[in-house]
Enzyme design. Structure first.
Site, mmCIF file in Angstrom:
data_model
loop_
_atom_site.group_PDB
_atom_site.id
_atom_site.type_symbol
_atom_site.label_atom_id
_atom_site.label_comp_id
_atom_site.label_asym_id
_atom_site.label_seq_id
_atom_site.Cartn_x
_atom_site.Cartn_y
_atom_site.Cartn_z
ATOM 1 N N GLU A 7 46.987 50.122 30.126
ATOM 2 C CA GLU A 7 45.951 49.936 31.188
ATOM 3 C C GLU A 7 45.885 51.880 32.000
ATOM 4 O O GLU A 7 44.493 52.165 32.212
ATOM 5 C CB GLU A 7 46.566 49.337 32.524
ATOM 6 C CG GLU A 7 46.861 48.439 32.154
ATOM 7 C CD GLU A 7 47.702 47.366 32.828
ATOM 8 O OE1 GLU A 7 48.712 47.744 34.384
ATOM 9 O OE2 GLU A 7 47.380 45.606 32.668
ATOM 10 N N THR A 41 52.146 37.246 42.392
ATOM 11 C CA THR A 41 51.054 36.446 42.226
ATOM 12 C C THR A 41 49.981 35.631 43.346
ATOM 13 O O THR A 41 49.043 35.520 43.220
ATOM 14 C CB THR A 41 50.900 35.840 41.129
ATOM 15 O OG1 THR A 41 51.843 36.639 39.966
ATOM 16 C CG2 THR A 41 49.273 36.148 40.328
ATOM 17 N N TYR A 92 42.740 42.287 30.876
ATOM 18 C CA TYR A 92 43.292 41.629 30.493
ATOM 19 C C TYR A 92 43.903 39.689 29.844
ATOM 20 O O TYR A 92 43.471 39.075 29.047
ATOM 21 C CB TYR A 92 42.301 39.717 31.829
ATOM 22 C CG TYR A 92 42.382 40.381 33.266
ATOM 23 C CD1 TYR A 92 44.156 40.602 33.588
ATOM 24 C CD2 TYR A 92 41.509 41.085 34.021
ATOM 25 C CE1 TYR A 92 44.061 40.663 35.567
ATOM 26 C CE2 TYR A 92 41.789 41.716 35.831
ATOM 27 C CZ TYR A 92 42.709 41.532 35.900
ATOM 28 O OH TYR A 92 43.128 41.567 37.330
ATOM 29 N N ASN A 152 43.428 37.700 44.920
ATOM 30 C CA ASN A 152 45.002 38.252 45.418
ATOM 31 C C ASN A 152 44.788 39.963 45.468
ATOM 32 O O ASN A 152 45.768 40.172 45.344
ATOM 33 C CB ASN A 152 45.988 37.182 44.157
ATOM 34 C CG ASN A 152 45.939 37.969 43.076
ATOM 35 O OD1 ASN A 152 45.369 39.027 42.649
ATOM 36 N ND2 ASN A 152 46.974 37.574 42.024
ATOM 37 N N ARG A 195 55.375 46.638 41.508
ATOM 38 C CA ARG A 195 54.404 45.330 42.149
ATOM 39 C C ARG A 195 55.679 44.899 42.981
ATOM 40 O O ARG A 195 54.755 43.770 44.156
ATOM 41 C CB ARG A 195 55.643 44.863 41.033
ATOM 42 C CG ARG A 195 54.297 45.016 39.653
ATOM 43 C CD ARG A 195 53.793 43.971 38.752
ATOM 44 N NE ARG A 195 54.182 43.055 38.471
ATOM 45 C CZ ARG A 195 53.377 42.307 38.349
ATOM 46 N NH1 ARG A 195 52.324 42.430 37.967
ATOM 47 N NH2 ARG A 195 53.974 40.952 38.193
ATOM 48 N N PHE A 255 41.316 30.341 32.870
ATOM 49 C CA PHE A 255 40.933 31.228 34.084
ATOM 50 C C PHE A 255 40.250 31.932 34.153
ATOM 51 O O PHE A 255 39.699 32.862 34.593
ATOM 52 C CB PHE A 255 42.263 31.138 34.917
ATOM 53 C CG PHE A 255 43.259 31.899 34.619
ATOM 54 C CD1 PHE A 255 43.543 33.315 34.466
ATOM 55 C CD2 PHE A 255 44.189 31.233 34.532
ATOM 56 C CE1 PHE A 255 43.807 34.167 34.281
ATOM 57 C CE2 PHE A 255 45.231 32.796 34.552
ATOM 58 C CZ PHE A 255 46.031 33.556 33.908
ATOM 59 N N LYS A 306 41.257 45.086 43.777
ATOM 60 C CA LYS A 306 40.046 43.897 42.318
ATOM 61 C C LYS A 306 38.510 43.698 43.885
ATOM 62 O O LYS A 306 39.193 43.934 44.724
ATOM 63 C CB LYS A 306 41.365 42.624 42.389
ATOM 64 C CG LYS A 306 41.926 42.977 41.635
ATOM 65 C CD LYS A 306 42.268 41.667 40.511
ATOM 66 C CE LYS A 306 43.503 41.439 41.065
ATOM 67 N NZ LYS A 306 43.922 40.131 40.182
ATOM 68 N N HIS A 325 45.897 44.567 41.896
ATOM 69 C CA HIS A 325 46.917 44.250 40.282
ATOM 70 C C HIS A 325 47.725 45.286 40.631
ATOM 71 O O HIS A 325 47.187 46.675 40.479
ATOM 72 C CB HIS A 325 45.493 44.550 38.953
ATOM 73 C CG HIS A 325 46.390 44.570 38.055
ATOM 74 N ND1 HIS A 325 46.572 44.112 36.712
ATOM 75 C CD2 HIS A 325 46.651 46.318 36.845
ATOM 76 C CE1 HIS A 325 47.697 44.541 35.925
ATOM 77 N NE2 HIS A 325 47.277 45.715 36.070
ATOM 78 N N ARG A 349 50.136 40.976 48.642
ATOM 79 C CA ARG A 349 49.859 39.030 49.021
ATOM 80 C C ARG A 349 49.791 38.656 50.338
ATOM 81 O O ARG A 349 49.389 38.046 50.092
ATOM 82 C CB ARG A 349 49.458 39.105 47.013
ATOM 83 C CG ARG A 349 49.163 40.003 46.271
ATOM 84 C CD ARG A 349 49.887 39.470 44.931
ATOM 85 N NE ARG A 349 48.941 40.053 43.660
ATOM 86 C CZ ARG A 349 48.962 40.386 42.713
ATOM 87 N NH1 ARG A 349 50.504 39.709 42.344
ATOM 88 N NH2 ARG A 349 48.401 40.814 41.248
HETATM 89 P P1 DAT Z 1 50.101 38.992 38.226
HETATM 90 O O1 DAT Z 1 48.302 40.608 38.806
HETATM 91 O O2 DAT Z 1 51.262 39.110 39.073
HETATM 92 O O3 DAT Z 1 50.569 40.550 37.207
HETATM 93 P P2 DAT Z 1 49.435 37.755 35.911
HETATM 94 O O4 DAT Z 1 49.344 39.436 34.898
HETATM 95 O O5 DAT Z 1 50.214 36.769 35.505
HETATM 96 O O6 DAT Z 1 49.465 38.071 37.530
HETATM 97 O O7 DAT Z 1 47.078 37.250 36.123
HETATM 98 C C1 DAT Z 1 46.641 37.891 35.728
HETATM 99 C C2 DAT Z 1 45.640 37.513 37.231
HETATM 100 O O8 DAT Z 1 45.046 37.042 36.867
HETATM 101 C C3 DAT Z 1 46.066 37.111 38.578
HETATM 102 O O9 DAT Z 1 45.956 38.389 39.178
HETATM 103 C C4 DAT Z 1 45.244 36.194 39.111
HETATM 104 C C5 DAT Z 1 44.700 35.567 37.734
HETATM 105 N N1 DAT Z 1 45.358 34.225 37.484
HETATM 106 C C6 DAT Z 1 46.801 33.864 36.798
HETATM 107 N N2 DAT Z 1 46.272 33.203 37.229
HETATM 108 C C7 DAT Z 1 46.086 32.573 37.501
HETATM 109 C C8 DAT Z 1 45.679 30.352 37.908
HETATM 110 N N3 DAT Z 1 46.545 29.935 37.406
HETATM 111 N N4 DAT Z 1 44.510 30.305 38.057
HETATM 112 C C9 DAT Z 1 44.026 31.208 38.801
HETATM 113 N N5 DAT Z 1 43.497 33.059 38.551
HETATM 114 C C10 DAT Z 1 45.324 33.082 37.622
HETATM 115 MG MG MG Z 2 49.604 40.591 35.180
#
Ligand code: DAT
Ligand code: MG
Length: 148
Positions: free
Chosen positions: A126, A91, A49, A112, A85, A57, A9, A115, A102
């Protein structure tokens, strides 16, 4: 064999971590079958997303991920989705164990750096979204030293 979608990212690009991150996937034994860098459109970011579209968020996440170049990758190998992963880690970087990307480089949940697809159906979606031009079919000759 599986193929997963991985993306560095804008924070990972800005911080100069492209080489470090790609190196971890190479050293692990995954095969790079797609690679490019683009500045994502809002449309592609919103599709990617979409599952998070109702979360508070979401607007910030879209602004962030469209703010500059990302590095789009497709990595193939046995159980590639889970292997990727595990390399990436949980995350939130503050909770991610050392040794994960991470865990080694991240201090926040939003920034973070990377992805990775979380399941076969999301990987397929994706990969189709980011690599509509298709992936590379090639023989990684060193693979025989990674798999018995
Ligand atoms: P991951 O990237 O570990 O699969 P996710 O799919 O739950 O995590 O969320 C996608 C992205 O959204 C994550 O990389 C960062 C952002 N994100 C997730 N939860 C968040 C939160 N509580 N506050 C801010 N950003 C968040
Ligand atoms: Mg995810």
């Amino acid at each position: 064999m599986e193929t997963t979608y991985v993306m560095i990212k804008p924070d990972g690009v800005q911080r100069g971590l492209i080489g470090e991150i790609i190196g971890r996937f190479e050293q692990k034994g995954l095969k790079l079958v797609g690679l490019k860098s683009i500045i994502p459109s809002e449309e592609i970011a919103r599709s990617h997303y979409a599952v998070h579209s109702e979360r508070p968020f979401f607007p910030g996440l879209i602004k962030f991920v469209t703010s500059g170049p990302v590095v789009c990758m497709a990595w193939a190998g046995k159980d590639a989705i889970n292997v990727a992963r595990n390399l990436i880690g949980p995350t939130n970087g503050r909770e991610a164990p050392p040794g994960t990307i991470r865990g080694d480089y991240g201090m926040d949940i939003g920034y973070n750096m990377i992805h990775g697809s979380d399941a076969p159906d999301t990987a397929e979606f994706e990969l189709g979204l980011w690599f509509s031009e298709g992936l590379m079919d090639w023989d990684l000759t060193i693979s025989r030293w990674f798999y018995e």
